[in-house]
Each structure stands twice: as C-alpha cells, then as structure tokens.
Design a protein around this motif. Structure first.
Motif, PDB file in Angstrom:
ATOM      1  N   PRO A 147       0.845  -1.202   0.000  1.00  0.00           N
ATOM      2  CA  PRO A 147       0.000   0.000   0.000  1.00  0.00           C
ATOM      3  C   PRO A 147       0.878   1.250   0.000  1.00  0.00           C
ATOM      4  O   PRO A 147       2.032   1.198   0.380  1.00  0.00           O
ATOM      5  N   SER A 148       0.281   2.346  -0.418  1.00  0.00           N
ATOM      6  CA  SER A 148       1.017   3.593  -0.465  1.00  0.00           C
ATOM      7  C   SER A 148       1.249   4.092   0.958  1.00  0.00           C
ATOM      8  O   SER A 148       0.326   4.146   1.764  1.00  0.00           O
ATOM      9  N   TYR A 149       2.500   4.448   1.280  1.00  0.00           N
ATOM     10  CA  TYR A 149       2.788   5.011   2.594  1.00  0.00           C
ATOM     11  C   TYR A 149       2.323   6.456   2.597  1.00  0.00           C
ATOM     12  O   TYR A 149       2.634   7.215   1.692  1.00  0.00           O
ATOM     13  N   VAL A 150       1.566   6.831   3.622  1.00  0.00           N
ATOM     14  CA  VAL A 150       1.053   8.202   3.693  1.00  0.00           C
ATOM     15  C   VAL A 150       1.801   8.965   4.777  1.00  0.00           C
ATOM     16  O   VAL A 150       1.814   8.549   5.939  1.00  0.00           O
ATOM     17  N   ASP A 151       2.434  10.066   4.394  1.00  0.00           N
ATOM     18  CA  ASP A 151       3.092  10.912   5.387  1.00  0.00           C
ATOM     19  C   ASP A 151       2.037  11.714   6.130  1.00  0.00           C
ATOM     20  O   ASP A 151       1.427  12.615   5.590  1.00  0.00           O
ATOM     21  N   LYS A 152       1.837  11.357   7.399  1.00  0.00           N
ATOM     22  CA  LYS A 152       0.822  12.068   8.192  1.00  0.00           C
ATOM     23  C   LYS A 152       1.397  13.299   8.857  1.00  0.00           C
ATOM     24  O   LYS A 152       0.711  13.952   9.646  1.00  0.00           O
ATOM     25  N   GLN A 153       2.660  13.599   8.556  1.00  0.00           N
ATOM     26  CA  GLN A 153       3.331  14.783   9.107  1.00  0.00           C
ATOM     27  C   GLN A 153       3.197  14.851  10.616  1.00  0.00           C
ATOM     28  O   GLN A 153       2.908  15.900  11.193  1.00  0.00           O
ATOM     29  N   ASN A 154       3.440  13.708  11.243  1.00  0.00           N
ATOM     30  CA  ASN A 154       3.436  13.671  12.703  1.00  0.00           C
ATOM     31  C   ASN A 154       4.602  14.486  13.242  1.00  0.00           C
ATOM     32  O   ASN A 154       5.641  14.562  12.607  1.00  0.00           O
ATOM     33  N   PRO A 155       4.432  15.090  14.433  1.00  0.00           N
ATOM     34  CA  PRO A 155       5.595  15.733  15.042  1.00  0.00           C
ATOM     35  C   PRO A 155       6.624  14.676  15.411  1.00  0.00           C
ATOM     36  O   PRO A 155       6.276  13.502  15.574  1.00  0.00           O
ATOM     37  N   SER A 156       7.863  15.082  15.540  1.00  0.00           N
ATOM     38  CA  SER A 156       8.918  14.155  15.943  1.00  0.00           C
ATOM     39  C   SER A 156       8.497  13.420  17.212  1.00  0.00           C
ATOM     40  O   SER A 156       7.974  14.032  18.143  1.00  0.00           O
ATOM     41  N   VAL A 157       8.743  12.114  17.223  1.00  0.00           N
ATOM     42  CA  VAL A 157       8.354  11.311  18.385  1.00  0.00           C
ATOM     43  C   VAL A 157       9.176  11.708  19.616  1.00  0.00           C
ATOM     44  O   VAL A 157       8.794  11.445  20.749  1.00  0.00           O
ATOM     45  N   GLU A 158      10.302  12.383  19.377  1.00  0.00           N
ATOM     46  CA  GLU A 158      11.159  12.805  20.488  1.00  0.00           C
ATOM     47  C   GLU A 158      10.822  14.202  20.990  1.00  0.00           C
ATOM     48  O   GLU A 158      11.455  14.678  21.939  1.00  0.00           O
TER      49      GLU A 158
END
Lengths: 709, 162
Positions: A198-209
């Motif tokens: 499937p196509s990976y969708v960049d959800k533009q999450n903030p850095s996990v750190e």
C-alpha cells in the motif's frame, strides 16, 4: 545486567512471534577496488573499517503476547528523524497507535548488528525495508491464523492488530495470540509483500522525540547515572603524536586536588578519576608531564605536498578519444580547485559511561556505531565481546565523527582502573585535540572541452585525495578520463556530513558555470543542454523560479546554482543569492533555494528540518569552516577557533519536493543538499564579483585580498 | 578549598547542596540536583548549551561559580518551564516547528527564547537573531527555531511559564 541476545530471544519466544529478515540492502554501496591501500585516507575505507565488525544485517520485528509490536535496530537516532519515521512506518503498517509500538535502538544486547548510522541510508535502507517487512509479517500472520482457525485465508481480514473472520462467526484474534517462536522472512516473502505494497502516507506527525527534547528529558550519554558515578579523563600528548613516549611525570600536585580519587599513569598517558568533572579537569591541569617529541615532519604547504607525493591510485573512468575531442573542442576550460580540512564539531563532546569488570561490562556511549564501540571495549579490557554490552546513546550531534572513536573504551579503562562506574566527558579542548580526524582536503584539476553550440564534448578530472566520487549521472560526457591520485600526508580523515561529494561538487559545479560563461550560455540553459538525467530538468526550472533567477540584480549581488546526484536516485538543484561587500570582503547569503527529487518523503517535518540544516552545512563549508593544524598539533581548542554557523548567518531558505522518479519509494536526503549548496554560493559570488575562489573557505580576508587586486 | 553547604533556589524550590564553592553551577545542577536538561558543550561560554535563568536573565551556568548564585537568587532550568504533557508556549512552539535536530542545544535555546519573549513580546526577526546569536546548533535547526519563536510570539504569552 547480563542479557545475552540469545537469552533475550528465547525469553520472548515463549510469549509471541519474532520475525527476522534481511537488511543487507541498507549497507553502504560496495567498496570499489582500490589499487593502493588508503592509509586512513579514504572515506570508503573508513566506512569499510567501521563495518568490519561481523554485521549480521538483520531486521527484527517482535509481536509480543499483548499485541505490542517492537522493532529492534542497531541504528541510532542522530536528529535525522529515524526514530520518528520507524514509529510512523510500524504504526501505519499495523494500524496501531503509538502506545502499541516500541522501538529498541542501539543496544548491543537487544539489537541485531545492522550497521553504523552513516551516509543517509537509514530511511531509504532501514525504514523502507521495515515498511515492506511489516506487510510481509501481516501476510504471515494471516497464514498462521488461517491454519490455527482452520479457515481459508481469504476468509480472514487484518485490522488494527486483530485478525477476524469475514462472516463474523468468531471473535477476532489478537496478533499476539497467533503463535510463538522465531520466523524467518525470506526474500521471496518481502518481494511478494512489495508486489502489492500500500502507499505510505506521510501524516506529518511531530517528531516522536519532541516532548522529551523540549523538556530536557531526552537522555544522552552524559545524563546516565547523574550524581551516581565518578568522572574520569585522560591526559594525552596532542593529536599528531599519538604514540609519543612519556619521559617524566609528577603526579603529586594532581593528588592534592580536592575530590580526586585516583591519578595514575596508564601506558604513555595519565588517567585521573574524581568525584566531579571539575576536579578531574583540575587534576589533569596540575599534572607535570613531559613527553618525548617524535621526529615531526617539517610544516608543509598542503597543496604542494599533495601534488608532490601523489601516486596513481586508480583510473576511475577512461572512455572515448579524449585527446581527439579536446582538439575538436571550440572552447577548452582548465581549472584547479583546493578544498580545506574541516571537522564535524558536534555540540556534545565525546561522552561515555562505563561500569567495567572482567565478568561483565556495560557502557553507555554516545555513538553512531554501538557494535564497533563494543568491539573496542572488549579489546581494551581483553575480554570476549559477549561480556560487553554497549547501550548506544543518541549523540548530541555526530555528523560522522561518532561513527568511530575511543571514548567508550577509554571510559571502560578508567572504570576498570578504579573498579567503579566512571563517566568520561571530553572537555571541549580534548575534543578538538585528541583523536581528531579531518574531512580531507582534495585537490581537483578539471578540464572541459565544449562545442560552440554548448555541448560538452570531453572532460578530464584528476582527483588528489578522496575517492573520486560524485561525478556520475550529472552530465552527458562523450569522452572522459578521470584519475584518482593518493598522497601520504599523515592526516587522519573523518567521515563528515555531506560525504566526499562536497569536495567534488564544489569543484565540478563551479567549473560548470565557468564553462557555460566561456561560451556565453546561461547557467541553467547550459545545464539543460547537458544533464544526463531527465530528472534534473524540472528541478532546474523549479529552482530558478524559486530563486527569481533572470532578473537583473544590483551591483555586488549575484545568483548561482549547483546540482548533485547522490546515493541511490537522490537529485538536488540548489540556487543561492549572495551580497558581497567589496570593502569588508564579507559575503552574505541572502537566499537559498533547493529543489529535490528524493522519492517518497517519509515525514515532511523531520525531512525539511534535515534538508535545511544540510544546506546550512554547505553554506558553512563555503564561507567559514577551516580546521587548522600543523605538523605537531591541532590549533583548535574552542569554538572560537573553528567557525560554525550562527543565527546571524542564516538566509531565507525555501525548498520544494518534486517527485518524478519512482515517487513511491524513499531515497534519503541527509547528505545530498550539502554539496550543491557549496557550489551555488561559489557561483553566486562569481556572479556578484567576477572573481572565482579556487580555495575554500571564502573568508572576508581572502575575498578582500582578491577584490583589491 | 573545601566543600561547603550552600542553599539554592531552583525552579521555585529551596535546595541544599554540599559542594566546592567555586564549582560551576552547571555541574551542581546536573550531578547534585539531577537536573540534566542543562548541557555541557564547551565550558567557555561559547556555545550557549548551558544557559539557565538567574533572576530572569539567561546566564552561562558553565562559567558561574555556584556560590555566586546561592542564598536567594532565583534559578530556573528547562525543568522549571514545563513538563511532558504540560509544555510552556515556547516549548509547544519548538515541538510544532521541529525546532531541533538531535535536541542537545534545545533546552538552552528555549531558556533564551523564553527570556527574549518576556523582554520583547513581539520581536522582529532581527531582534530574535541578535538575541539568539550566542547559541550554537550544529544540526543547524536555525530556520525552524526562528519560526518557532515567531510563532510563540504571535500566540501571545510566549514568555510566561506554563
């Protein structure tokens, strides 16, 4: 905490499933044959040396009984956002919230040895491979669930950590309850998953750190065992003489320093251990030591000596009738470029904490390469590697410098000396003096012949030092000869952000605009006529548009470009606008624009931050950075001696992503912005002043001198 | 010199420490009080990674002897600005703008930006640059840091602690 990897595997094997798959694609590109051994002089040889530790290049995904998915990787988070991207990938593939996903990075007791974190291959190599592997794992889970439930696989659906039967006749089965044991994912499994990925969708999450970083709770090596361990440090002769003998020594003034626990000679160095960082520094400052000066070579002129000592290493390319094409060219341009020595200079100095004993040793090391740190500690303590656990701590900046180094083994030696845990934090001076390696100085001689229609007919390049990479897939060159020479200079060379493409592209792309000017062609048009990869065409147009190229600029201002092809299908075009003050010689970069085709952008937040940062590295290399040393020692003791960029140096930066070439797959972006930025700034300075600088950096002094001639 | 017991006021709490009086505040914060968000970068006041607020002003803790800030001076470290889940507006803005790479210099950047916005609630870009210029970020997150400070300023009470 003696936790062997085998025991760890068995321990978890009882409660869930462990999937193991091949990650060797994430390896650096294979080393091409080198005729002469590259005595610490070659980035690739360094990478090869860094990867000498028996890498198994495996990826591990563990499905625990409660359905938590954990990835184990020896790779490190360096600020490039790998941790964020891996979380994003696993959460998205398994449709799980972050709380159900865990990541264990860089712990040699818990992670496979999948290579050092260098060369911007982590997203394209590791993260994308995990994306494929996650889908292969889901497919295998469906197979196993079908067998377990005795239903046809087609009747089953995976959703958010559960497998259910389509007709709803049974309760969904959590993925943690499907089976136990270790499963090998074959290449066929991964390829089959890749088939309908499937196509990976960049959800533009903030850095996990982000939360940990902004609250100061992210743990670095220096934060381990705060207030609970001793500090230690070494007094060493300065860098250029690592094997200098210690002639006389008086330790007594050091022993008087309050809070000092032990001061002792260790071989030809002095070790001090004390209760505080300050006490240890004071103790070493009080030691009276005299070292035998080795027979130093006389000070040398770098370029002269590189040329004088040169030996042909290999013919990189030899095609077509070079002499004939040169004779047939309408214009021939010949130039020589010299680059400076530079150094990564992270803000966190080398740091490690070690708790050593013959039975077992644990070390927390700021490193890009935890498995190499383990190997070195084991060698220093003369114990088998199985008795050493290195917990790789995310560096406070590495940029290549923390891919190798001795802070871990030195901390272990100090700990072993006093039988207690010891923290070793390099002072800034020690960081700039001891074990220092330099991004190498390269001398490049380039000749290009063109037709009056603006087509490149022939090019010759002689590289001195480095390894001659960075010229491929830029321009169509019918006849070509490039040779790599090496010179024994005795300077240890470092891996540094931007790789050795920085030196090559600075020279080649500066030269490109000189060739264009020799036939009166515009910099963009000349490249349009000669680039070998069509992916560059839209990038050239976009970058020119973003820069506002083509309008007349006031005097003292200029525009310039640089292009770069790096790694696997990373294309970059960077444009710069500069203002040059002819009186002070000061160059101000007023605009930087970058157009990139790097395939899938996995997380726009971390990728954009990284790319802008890398462009600033290019700016800094062009204008500021120059590591100074003589035959005896480094001349750098503090940031005041090595100029790195500051807020006031930062131009407006805009970037854009164009995806024309395999847009579904990420191809990495950590290094590719650096080299073309250097060239773009040099070309803009030429455009502004009519002067070409063949030596970097373009300091105000050099610019003033050149412009007053 | 010998160890002395000093009284410090850190993040609103009174703390007693037994230290060498000339010990730099940085190491007292890190090792005696376990406030490790404040970092060592150079020990010379050239990188800014160690800055904390003393009576509201950002000061290099690596160059400040602890006895100089004992007895009543108000010391605020990054831990005193906000905690995970309860971020100050400046911390929130740094998070939203990915205003960091490795994050090592970030706590001191936030300390300086907090003081800046308290002094100058609506700073121009030039004012931000002038005030922040003593802080080095080798990852070069500078553009994002500037954007974060601008956005915290625009959102209002950027300088106030949460």
């Amino acid at each position: 905490m003696a936790l062997s990897r085998r025991r760890f595997l068995y321990g978890l094997g009882g409660t869930g499933l462990i999937f193991v798959f091949d990650l060797s694609c994430a390896r650096e590109t294979p080393t091409p044959p080198v005729l002469l051994p590259a005595e610490g002089d070659d980035e690739e040889a360094l990478v090869a040396a860094a990867t000498s530790a028996r890498f198994d290049y495996r990826g591990w995904l563990v499905i625990a009984g409660d359905g938590t998915v954990t990835a184990h990787t020896g790779r490190m988070e360096l600020g490039q956002g790998l941790k964020t991207v891996l979380y994003d990938v696993i959460c998205q593939a398994f449709e799980l919230p972050r709380e159900k996903v865990e990541l264990i990075m860089g712990d040699t007791a818990l992670c496979p040895n999948d290579g050092p974190t260098t060369g911007s291959n982590a997203t394209r190599g590791v993260a994308w491979r995990y994306w494929m592997a996650c889908h292969a794992v889901k497919s295998r889970l469906l197979d196993e669930a079908a067998r377990r439930l005795s239903v046809a696989r087609e009747e089953l659906v995976y959703r958010a950590g559960e497998i259910s039967v389509r007709d709803g006749t049974r309760r969904p089965l959590g993925i943690g309850r499907i089976g136990t044991g270790v499963r090998e994912l074959s290449e066929a499994d991964l390829e089959s998953a890749a088939g309908d990925l499937p196509s990976y969708v960049d959800k533009q999450n903030p850095s996990v750190e982000a939360e940990a970083i902004v609250t100061g709770t992210k743990q670095y090596a220096g934060d381990v065992m705060a207030g609970e361990c001793l500090y230690g440090a070494f007094l060493l002769p300065d860098y250029h003489a690592p094997r200098t003998r210690l002639l006389s020594l008086d330790l007594s003034p050091a022993e008087e320093v309050p809070d000092v626990v032990r001061v002792d000679r260790l071989g030809d160095s002095v070790a001090a251990v004390g209760r505080t960082f300050t006490a240890v520094q004071k103790a070493l400052a009080a030691v009276a030591a005299e070292w035998q000066a080795p027979p130093y070579p006389p000070d040398f002129d770098n370029e002269t000596e590189i040329r004088r000592r040169r030996k042909l290493s290999r013919m990189i390319r030899d095609k077509g009738d070079v002499e004939g094409a040169l004779a047939a060219s309408d214009h021939v341009v010949t130039e020589s470029f010299v680059t400076q020595y530079a150094t990564p200079a992270p803000i966190e100095t080398h740091t490690a904490v070690a708790a050593a004993s013959r039975r077992e040793t644990t070390a927390w090391v700021a490193t890009q390469n935890p498995f190499q740190a383990r190997e070195r500690i084991a060698r220093t303590l003369e114990v088998p590697e199985e008795r050493v656990r290195v917990v790789g701590m995310p560096p406070g900046g590495g940029f290549g410098e923390k891919a190798s180094g001795s802070v871990g083994d030195r901390a272990a030696a100090l700990s072993s000396l006093v039988g207690k845990p010891v923290k070793f934090v390099y002072s800034r001076r020690a960081h700039f003096q001891q074990d220092l390696k330099y991004k190498h100085s390269v001398v490049l001689d380039i000749t290009t012949g063109v037709s009056s229609e603006g087509k490149i007919l022939v090019r010759t390049i002689d590289f001195h030092q480095g390894h001659g990479r960075g010229t491929r897939k830029l321009y169509e060159v019918p006849a070509e000869r490039s040779r790599l020479f090496r010179s024994e200079i005795g300077v240890q060379n470092a891996i540094m952000r931007g790789t050795s493409y920085t030196q090559t592209i600075y020279a080649l792309e500066s030269h490109t605009e000189m060739v264009a000017r020799s036939i009166g062609l515009d910099a963009i048009e000349f490249r349009r006529r000669n680039v070998s990869e069509s992916a560059f065409l839209p990038l050239l147009d976009r970058c020119a548009e973003m820069l506002g190229y083509g309008v007349d600029l006031p005097p003292g201002r200029g525009h310039g470009f640089g292009i770069c092809y790096h790694g696997v299908h990373q294309y970059a075009v960077v444009g710069a606008e500069v203002a040059v003050d002819r009186t002070t010689g000061e160059i101000t970069v007023t605009k930087l624009r970058g157009a990139y085709d790097i395939g899938k952008v996995m997380n726009r937040n971390t990728a954009t931050m990284g790319i802008k940062g890398a462009m600033i590295w290019g700016l800094s290399y062009a204008l500021f950075e120059e590591a100074r040393f003589d035959a005896h020692r480094s001349h750098m003791e503090a940031f005041a001696d090595y100029r790195i960029p500051r807020f006031a140096d930062i131009p407006e930066i805009e970037i854009d992503f164009l995806q024309t070439h395999r847009p579904e797959v990420p191809r990495g972006c950590g290094e590719v912005p650096v080299p073309p930025t250097v060239a773009a700034i040099c070309n803009a300075v030429y455009d502004a002043t009519g002067r070409r600088f063949y030596t970097l950096p373009m300091t105000p002094e050099r610019v003033r001198t050149a412009l007053s001639r | 010199m010998a160890r002395r017991t000093l009284s410090l006021r850190v993040n609103g709490k009174r703390r007693r420490v037994s230290v060498e009086p000339d010990e730099p505040l940085l190491w007292v914060l890190r090792d005696e009080l376990r406030l490790t968000g404040t970092k060592f970068g150079c020990g010379l006041g050239q990188c800014g990674a160690c800055k904390v607020l003393i009576d509201g002003r950002p000061i290099w803790s690596c160059m400040t002897p602890v006895e100089a800030v004992a007895d009543g001076r108000e010391i605020v470290t990054i831990e005193g600005l906000g905690q995970p889940g309860n971020l100050s507006p400046v911390q929130e803005a740094f998070k939203t703008h990915t205003a960091f790479g490795c994050g090592f210099c970030t706590p001191s950047m936030i300390i300086e930006a907090t003081a800046l916005l308290r002094d100058t609630p609506r700073p121009t870009r030039a004012q931000i640059v002038a005030r922040m210029n003593g802080h080095l970020c080798r990852c070069a997150a500078y553009p994002n840091i500037i954007a974060a400070i601008q956005s915290a300023a625009a959102s209002g009470d950027g300088g106030e602690e949460a």
